[in-house]
Design a protein around this motif. Structure first.
Motif, PDB file in Angstrom:
ATOM      1  N   LYS A   1       1.522   6.196  -7.184  1.00 34.06           N
ATOM      2  CA  LYS A   1       0.370   7.013  -7.584  1.00 34.06           C
ATOM      3  C   LYS A   1       0.737   8.494  -7.572  1.00 34.06           C
ATOM      4  CE  LYS A   1      -4.560   7.477  -6.750  1.00 34.06           C
ATOM      5  NZ  LYS A   1      -5.091   6.905  -7.967  1.00 34.06           N
ATOM      6  N   GLN A   2       1.491   8.922  -6.565  1.00 37.14           N
ATOM      7  CA  GLN A   2       1.922  10.326  -6.502  1.00 37.14           C
ATOM      8  C   GLN A   2       2.864  10.646  -7.663  1.00 37.14           C
ATOM      9  OE1 GLN A   2       0.900  12.873  -4.442  1.00 37.14           O
ATOM     10  NE2 GLN A   2       2.053  14.074  -5.920  1.00 37.14           N
TER      11      GLN A   2
ATOM     12  N   ALA B   1       0.955   4.092  -2.958  1.00 40.79           N
ATOM     13  CA  ALA B   1       0.774   5.534  -2.737  1.00 40.79           C
ATOM     14  C   ALA B   1       1.907   6.338  -3.375  1.00 40.79           C
ATOM     15  CB  ALA B   1       0.683   5.821  -1.244  1.00 40.79           C
ATOM     16  N   LYS B   2       3.137   5.838  -3.253  1.00 39.28           N
ATOM     17  CA  LYS B   2       4.283   6.534  -3.837  1.00 39.28           C
ATOM     18  C   LYS B   2       4.199   6.566  -5.360  1.00 39.28           C
ATOM     19  CE  LYS B   2       7.641   5.570  -0.182  1.00 39.28           C
ATOM     20  NZ  LYS B   2       8.864   4.848   0.174  1.00 39.28           N
TER      21      LYS B   2
ATOM     22  N   ARG C   1       0.832  -1.211   0.000  1.00 41.15           N
ATOM     23  CA  ARG C   1       0.000   0.000   0.000  1.00 41.15           C
ATOM     24  C   ARG C   1       0.866   1.261   0.000  1.00 41.15           C
ATOM     25  NH1 ARG C   1      -5.415  -0.785   0.920  1.00 41.15           N
ATOM     26  NH2 ARG C   1      -6.003  -2.857   1.641  1.00 41.15           N
TER      27      ARG C   1
END
Length: 67
Positions: free
Chosen positions: A17-18, A14-15, A10
Motif C-alpha cells: 500500500k505504501q 502495508a508495504k 497484513r
C-alpha cells in the motif's frame, strides 16, 4: 490461517500500500514536470499491478463468508 500468517499478510499489505502511494506521488510529479508520456504510462502500469496485489492480499485477510 494462523495468527502469524495473518500478521505477515497484513505487513505485506502495508508495504505494498505504501509503495502504491509512492507510485501515485511519483506519477503526479512526472506529469507536473512534463516527463515522457511512455515513461508515465509504464509507471501507471506498475501502479495497477500493485493495486491488483493489494486486492489479492485483502482477499486473504478478509475471507468470503457464505451467508
Amino acid at each position: 490461517m494462523s495468527e502469524q500468517e495473518q500478521a505477515e499478510v497484513r505487513l505485506e499489505f502495508a508495504k505494498v500500500k505504501q509503495e502504491h502511494t509512492d507510485f501515485d506521488a511519483a506519477i503526479n510529479a512526472m506529469i507536473a514536470m512534463g516527463c515522457d508520456p511512455l515513461q508515465i504510462q509504464r509507471m501507471k502500469k506498475k501502479k495497477l499491478a500493485l493495486k491488483d496485489r493489494l486486492q489479492q492480499l485483502e482477499d486473504r485477510i478478509i475471507p468470503d463468508i457464505i451467508a
